[in-house]
Design a protein around this motif. Structure first.
Motif, mmCIF file in Angstrom:
data_model
loop_
_atom_site.group_PDB
_atom_site.id
_atom_site.type_symbol
_atom_site.label_atom_id
_atom_site.label_comp_id
_atom_site.label_asym_id
_atom_site.label_seq_id
_atom_site.Cartn_x
_atom_site.Cartn_y
_atom_site.Cartn_z
ATOM 1 N N GLY A 1 -5.365 -5.170 -9.382
ATOM 2 C CA GLY A 1 -4.335 -4.176 -9.637
ATOM 3 C C GLY A 1 -3.332 -4.128 -8.503
ATOM 4 N N VAL A 2 -2.069 -3.951 -8.836
ATOM 5 C CA VAL A 2 -0.995 -3.861 -7.842
ATOM 6 C C VAL A 2 -0.086 -2.695 -8.220
ATOM 7 N N ILE A 3 0.070 -1.745 -7.299
ATOM 8 C CA ILE A 3 0.918 -0.582 -7.538
ATOM 9 C C ILE A 3 2.037 -0.602 -6.514
ATOM 10 N N ARG A 4 3.272 -0.657 -6.971
ATOM 11 C CA ARG A 4 4.434 -0.780 -6.087
ATOM 12 C C ARG A 4 5.303 0.477 -6.146
ATOM 13 N N ASN A 5 6.095 0.645 -5.094
ATOM 14 C CA ASN A 5 7.049 1.754 -4.981
ATOM 15 C C ASN A 5 6.364 3.113 -4.939
ATOM 16 N N VAL A 6 5.177 3.142 -4.336
ATOM 17 C CA VAL A 6 4.451 4.409 -4.200
ATOM 18 C C VAL A 6 5.021 5.185 -3.016
ATOM 19 N N PRO A 7 5.372 6.439 -3.187
ATOM 20 C CA PRO A 7 5.894 7.212 -2.058
ATOM 21 C C PRO A 7 4.808 7.457 -1.014
ATOM 22 N N VAL A 8 5.228 7.683 0.210
ATOM 23 C CA VAL A 8 4.281 8.015 1.276
ATOM 24 C C VAL A 8 3.720 9.411 1.020
ATOM 25 N N GLY A 9 2.421 9.579 1.206
ATOM 26 C CA GLY A 9 1.854 10.917 1.169
ATOM 27 C C GLY A 9 0.971 11.255 -0.011
ATOM 28 N N LEU A 10 0.686 10.303 -0.911
ATOM 29 C CA LEU A 10 -0.195 10.610 -2.035
ATOM 30 C C LEU A 10 -1.648 10.421 -1.600
ATOM 31 N N GLY A 11 -2.466 11.402 -1.899
ATOM 32 C CA GLY A 11 -3.863 11.363 -1.482
ATOM 33 C C GLY A 11 -4.242 12.680 -0.834
ATOM 34 N N GLU A 12 -5.477 13.093 -1.021
ATOM 35 C CA GLU A 12 -5.921 14.396 -0.530
ATOM 36 C C GLU A 12 -7.180 14.232 0.324
ATOM 37 N N PRO A 13 -7.032 14.244 1.659
ATOM 38 C CA PRO A 13 -8.229 14.173 2.488
ATOM 39 C C PRO A 13 -8.976 15.511 2.380
ATOM 40 N N VAL A 14 -10.242 15.580 2.542
ATOM 41 C CA VAL A 14 -11.094 14.542 3.068
ATOM 42 C C VAL A 14 -11.841 13.832 1.934
ATOM 43 N N PHE A 15 -12.184 14.581 0.885
ATOM 44 C CA PHE A 15 -13.040 14.026 -0.149
ATOM 45 C C PHE A 15 -12.279 13.456 -1.336
ATOM 46 N N ASP A 16 -10.984 13.722 -1.448
ATOM 47 C CA ASP A 16 -10.178 13.184 -2.546
ATOM 48 C C ASP A 16 -9.205 12.134 -2.024
ATOM 49 N N LYS A 17 -9.707 11.253 -1.190
ATOM 50 C CA LYS A 17 -8.866 10.178 -0.677
ATOM 51 C C LYS A 17 -8.354 9.327 -1.838
ATOM 52 N N LEU A 18 -7.164 8.804 -1.686
ATOM 53 C CA LEU A 18 -6.550 8.034 -2.765
ATOM 54 C C LEU A 18 -7.407 6.832 -3.152
ATOM 55 N N HIS A 19 -7.901 6.103 -2.155
ATOM 56 C CA HIS A 19 -8.709 4.924 -2.484
ATOM 57 C C HIS A 19 -10.051 5.317 -3.097
ATOM 58 N N ALA A 20 -10.575 6.482 -2.702
ATOM 59 C CA ALA A 20 -11.840 6.937 -3.275
ATOM 60 C C ALA A 20 -11.675 7.273 -4.758
ATOM 61 N N GLU A 21 -10.554 7.905 -5.109
ATOM 62 C CA GLU A 21 -10.314 8.238 -6.506
ATOM 63 C C GLU A 21 -10.022 6.991 -7.332
ATOM 64 N N LEU A 22 -9.301 6.029 -6.743
ATOM 65 C CA LEU A 22 -9.091 4.761 -7.444
ATOM 66 C C LEU A 22 -10.423 4.075 -7.700
#
Length: 359
Positions: A210-231
């Motif tokens: 998977g490749v996601i482009r043009n993602v704005p800076v700042g998406l993701g919710e630390p600590v337990f809802d990290k963007l990569h963890a949800e992906l």
């Protein structure tokens, strides 16, 4: 049983493989989004069975209907309900496993957990359910496009046959062949391998990138809802998935920190990184670079060969593969991976709107 996913952009899917229909309810989609029904249908067509000689020959149009949440082609902000009727069920193909458990399927675990199971095509555990996710993911894609976010996936590996890195490929060519690999030479080898496996009455696994482009800076919710963890959670929730990695993934352990760190630089007023081993995510939050990840799919569990198993009473039995099944799931998994990635990003995009003042 958990049938819902998401926080603000939330979906709930319903239905079984051999029931009257499957469907999805989307709650939290903002009002005012134009709904391109032709685009949604095109996404479903990429996932539907019977596409080619290397996919299952079950024939389903996967034509969807919108029951609520859209008025005059635009979302109203109320729940969106979509339904897809099942048309080509052959429940008799599964009568032989009404009492027996297929190896590496969910038959045994569903029976043990609920004390009852729909053995027709696996019921709720069937990958048929993913059509509902693709329909919802198409709405999420339409929302992301308003912010310029582009979600793509392609088949990067089948067995031992591997495509070049995504940075060297033209991803607009992914749909140019039946295996959905944008490199024509690699695709030809993949197709030949899958076709041979099919003739051998067997199955084989692969990888979708998977490749996601043009993602704005700042998406993701630390600590337990990290963007990569949800992906990771979204991808591991897809049928037949056995592994997920993003950025450098497992290969990153071979490097030292001096080799692995992505150095920052100022690119005309925009902060960028010279390399992207982080995979576009640092500290669980998007940094503006490409987000890329790999999803590993196992060989399809149903094979057209006899296998040893047991029945409900614990008696040893022989299970024979019947029905219509994919020799390799990855070509049809591409739009599913895209859909789940889009759902994750749409949810985080909405959540980012309330992360700091002014609201």
């Amino acid at each position: 049983m958990s049938n819902s996913y998401g926080t603000l952009f939330k979906i709930t899917t319903f239905g079984e493989s051999h029931g009257p229909a499957i469907g999805v309810i989307i709650d939290g989609c903002p009002a005012g989004l134009p709904v391109d029904e032709a685009f949604i249908q095109a996404e479903l067509d990429r996932r539907k069975p019977g596409q080619s000689k290397i996919t299952t020959q079950r024939k389903e149009d996967d034509t969807f209907r919108i029951l609520s949440g859209v008025f005059e082609g635009t979302t109203t902000g109320t729940p969106i309900a979509m339904v897809i009727e099942n048309q080509d069920q052959r429940s008799k193909d599964y009568s032989h496993i009404a009492e027996a458990f297929r190896p590496s399927h969910a038959d045994f675990t569903y029976e043990a957990k609920y004390g009852i199971r729909d053995y027709r095509g696996g019921g709720r555990s069937s990958a048929r359910e993913t059509a509902a996710r693709v329909a919802a993911g198409a709405i999420a894609k339409l929302l992301l496009k308003k912010s310029g976010i582009d979600v793509n996936a392609f088949v990067s590996r089948v067995g031992d046959i591997e495509a070049p890195p995504y940075t060297t490929l033209d991803l607009t060519k992914t749909e140019d062949n039946i295996v959905r690999c944008p490199d024509a030479a690699t695709a030809e080898k993949m197709i030949a391998l899958i076709d041979q496996v099919r003739l051998d009455r067997d199955t084989i696994g692969g990888v979708v990138t998977g490749v996601i482009r043009n993602v704005p800076v700042g998406l993701g919710e630390p600590v337990f809802d990290k963007l990569h963890a949800e992906l990771g959670k979204a991808m591991l929730g897809i049928n037949a998935v056995k592994g997920f990695e993003y950025g450098s993934g497992f290969a990153g352990i071979k490097l030292r920190g001096s080799q692995h760190n992505d150095e920052f630089y100022n690119d005309g007023g925009k902060i960028r990184t010279r390399t992207n081993l982080s995979g576009g995510i640092q500290g669980g939050i998007s940094n503006g670079e490409d987000i890329y990840f790999n999803v590993a799919f196992k060989p399809v569990a149903t094979i057209m060969q006899d296998q040893a198993s047991v029945d409900k009473a614990g008696n040893e039995v022989t299970v024979s593969g019947k029905g219509r099944h994919d020799p390799c799931v990855v070509p049809r998994a591409v739009p599913i991976v895209e859909a789940m990635a889009a759902l994750v990003l749409a949810d985080f995009l909405l959540r980012s709107k309330v992360s700091k003042l002014p609201l």
